[in-house]
Structures are given as structure tokens and as C-alpha cells.
Scaffold this active site. Structure first.
Site, mmCIF file in Angstrom:
data_model
loop_
_atom_site.group_PDB
_atom_site.id
_atom_site.type_symbol
_atom_site.label_atom_id
_atom_site.label_comp_id
_atom_site.label_asym_id
_atom_site.label_seq_id
_atom_site.Cartn_x
_atom_site.Cartn_y
_atom_site.Cartn_z
ATOM 1 N N ALA A 110 8.722 0.964 5.572
ATOM 2 C CA ALA A 110 8.716 -0.476 5.322
ATOM 3 C C ALA A 110 9.019 -0.800 3.869
ATOM 4 O O ALA A 110 9.665 -1.808 3.567
ATOM 5 C CB ALA A 110 7.362 -1.061 5.717
ATOM 6 N N ASP A 111 8.580 0.062 2.956
ATOM 7 C CA ASP A 111 8.828 -0.185 1.534
ATOM 8 C C ASP A 111 10.310 -0.168 1.214
ATOM 9 O O ASP A 111 10.804 -0.991 0.439
ATOM 10 C CB ASP A 111 8.076 0.835 0.676
ATOM 11 C CG ASP A 111 8.356 2.275 1.078
ATOM 12 O OD1 ASP A 111 8.717 2.527 2.251
ATOM 13 O OD2 ASP A 111 8.199 3.166 0.228
ATOM 14 N N VAL A 130 0.845 -1.194 0.000
ATOM 15 C CA VAL A 130 0.000 0.000 0.000
ATOM 16 C C VAL A 130 0.880 1.243 0.000
ATOM 17 O O VAL A 130 1.677 1.449 0.928
ATOM 18 C CB VAL A 130 -0.935 0.022 1.224
ATOM 19 C CG1 VAL A 130 -1.821 1.272 1.187
ATOM 20 C CG2 VAL A 130 -1.789 -1.238 1.277
ATOM 21 N N ASN A 143 0.908 5.696 -1.176
ATOM 22 C CA ASN A 143 0.017 6.851 -1.181
ATOM 23 C C ASN A 143 -0.824 6.941 -2.448
ATOM 24 O O ASN A 143 -1.957 7.415 -2.412
ATOM 25 C CB ASN A 143 0.826 8.140 -1.018
ATOM 26 C CG ASN A 143 1.380 8.291 0.377
ATOM 27 O OD1 ASN A 143 0.684 8.674 1.299
ATOM 28 N ND2 ASN A 143 2.655 7.959 0.547
#
EC number: 2.7.1.33
Length: 264
Positions: free
Chosen positions: A110-111, A7, A9
Site C-alpha cells: 500500500a505504501d 504504519v 516496520n
């Protein structure tokens, strides 16, 4: 199959992996628009519609979210609809296997961590990971698989939105223009987006190579991913590899590491 959920933005990327380890392969993948008002029930309904067939085929879920409201709903959805299968949400405290050699590890998205893991496992190290997402990130991964830090700049799309909002320019399709010098406003904006961001990344990578001896050699792999990567990568002089699903692969690896930990 393992369901992976990334997920961001702007969009949500989803993938279904069959197999594991070196035999894992991405069977199906989708990209949907991110709605920060999305509820857990709505997200579950979207996933059911996309996956189709019996949900029993999903034996695990690995996810991340850089959007706090969606992260809360994602956790709720997993607890409500997927509690019967192992699931991992990448956030502080989750085992990733990537040492974060930075001032405040909790600040690292996290990405970026997941991308670093996937790049190191795919190409070894040292590596430079470029993610053309809502933000443009350039991150360093050592030969030992350590996250050394990186650069954050505006993303291609968000820069275009700023031009529309602040400079009063119209919205244009992001595509490669005929020339670096635009003969009209549309081509001028396209040139700034395509060639400008290619030059931005090339310049940053050149500076990184100059400053860090460990990243100056031919053994360094520069890998790109992200929604705008197909537009920028062909114009870059420094990017070696384009991995469209790098983050989903990283989520797979995090899931496998955590499953191994549970078994030991």
C-alpha cells in the site's frame, strides 16, 4: 482535519491535514516507534495524546499498514473509536486511481501505491519514486499515472542491523562521514551506508533510464521520501526532489478519491 496514519516496520508516521484538494496543508505531524504487539486500545490512546484537544476536529481518517499485526489492530481501532467519521484503510479493493500494471497487483504494498499517487499528482509523470524506508524501493509511474513496477532492496537501517548481527560489527550512528574512505570502522560503516546507498539508487535509476525510453528524458522527476532520505538524498546525483511527507499526502488523496466516489 484529516488524520493520516502510515504504519511501517520501523516507525509510524502520523499527520493532520487541514483543507482539501490543492488547498490541503499538513498542519501537524509525528513519528513514533512501531510496536508489532500494539493493541487497538493502546494505539487509540497514543493518538489521543498526540492530537490533544477535542477529537471532534478529526473529520476523517486515512491509513495504511505494511505490518500485518498492526493492520488488524488498526482496523479494530477505527471501528471502535472512529466509527463516527469516514475512514479508509488502503488495501486490495480500495480505490486509489492508480492502475497497477504488474503481474500480481495484490503483491504491491500500500505504501508504494500511495507514494505513486502522490508523486503523480504533485509532479505529473513520468516519475520515479524512491522510498528510503525499512526497504529501499524504486518505483516507476508512467505519464498516465500507471504503476509500472519497481525495485526492492534492503533499507539503510536493516543493512546496518545485518552487519551487527552477522559480521559482529558494532552499532554506529548513521551520519555522513568525512570521506568515502573511512579511517576507522565507524567511518567505514557510515560510508557504506551513506555513499553506498546513494550509489545503489543512482545506479538503478541510470539502468532504468537506459532500459525504458519513457524514463530517459528530462521530463522525468525522481522524487525521494522515507526515514533515511535526509541522509542519502544530498549524496545522490539523480534525485530531483525530496518530499518528506509524500506518503501522508498520498493517503490524503486516496481519502478524497473515495469520498468523491461515495458522493456520486
Amino acid at each position: 482535519m484529516l488524520l493520516t496514519i502510515d504504519v511501517r516496520n520501523t516507525s509510524i508516521e502520523l499527520g493532520l491535514f487541514a483543507g482539501s484538494g490543492t488547498h490541503a496543508r499538513l498542519e501537524r505531524h509525528w513519528r513514533i516507534h512501531t510496536n508489532p504487539l500494539l493493541t487497538a486500545d493502546e494505539l487509540a490512546m497514543q493518538l489521543r495524546g498526540l492530537i490533544g484537544g477535542p477529537l471532534e476536529q478529526v473529520i476523517g481518517v486515512a491509513a495504511l499498514s505494511t505490518v500485518p499485526p498492526v493492520l488488524r489492530e488498526l482496523r479494530t481501532m477505527l471501528a471502535r473509536y472512529w466509527s463516527h467519521v469516514p475512514h479508509v484503510v488502503v488495501e486490495p479493493g480500495v480505490r486509489t486511481g492508480i492502475p497497477l500494471l504488474v503481474d500480481n497487483p495484490k503483491e504491491i504494498g500500500a505504501d508504494r501505491i500511495v507514494n505513486a499517487l502522490a508523486a503523480h499528482q504533485r509532479f505529473g509523470g513520468p516519475a520515479i519514486v524512491v522510498d528510503f524506508g525499512t526497504a529501499t524501493t524504486v518505483d516507476l509511474v508512467s505519464a498516465k499515472g500507471e504503476f509500472l513496477g519497481g525495485v526492492i532492496a534492503p533499507g539503510v537501517a536493516i543493512s546496518g542491523e545485518a552487519l551487527i548481527e552477522k559480521a559482529g560489527l558494532r552499532r554506529v550512528e548513521l551520519a555522513r562521514p568525512r570521506s568515502v574512505v573511512g579511517k576507522n570502522t565507524v567511518e567505514a560503516i557510515q560510508s557504506g551506508a551513506v555513499f553506498g546507498f546513494a550509489g545503489l539508487v543512482d545506479g538503478l535509476i541510470d539502468r532504468i533510464r537506459d532500459e525504458f525510453d519513457a524514463f530517459a528524458g528530462d521530463d522525468v522527476t525522481v522524487v525521494a521520501t522515507g526515514i533515511s532520505a535526509p541522509l542519502i538524498v544530498p549524496e545522490s546525483e539523480t534525485i530531483d526532489q525530496h518530499e518528506p511527507h509524500l506518503t501522508l499526502t498520498g493517503l490524503l488523496r486516496v481519502y478524497e478519491r473515495n469520498q468523491q466516489r461515495r458522493r456520486t
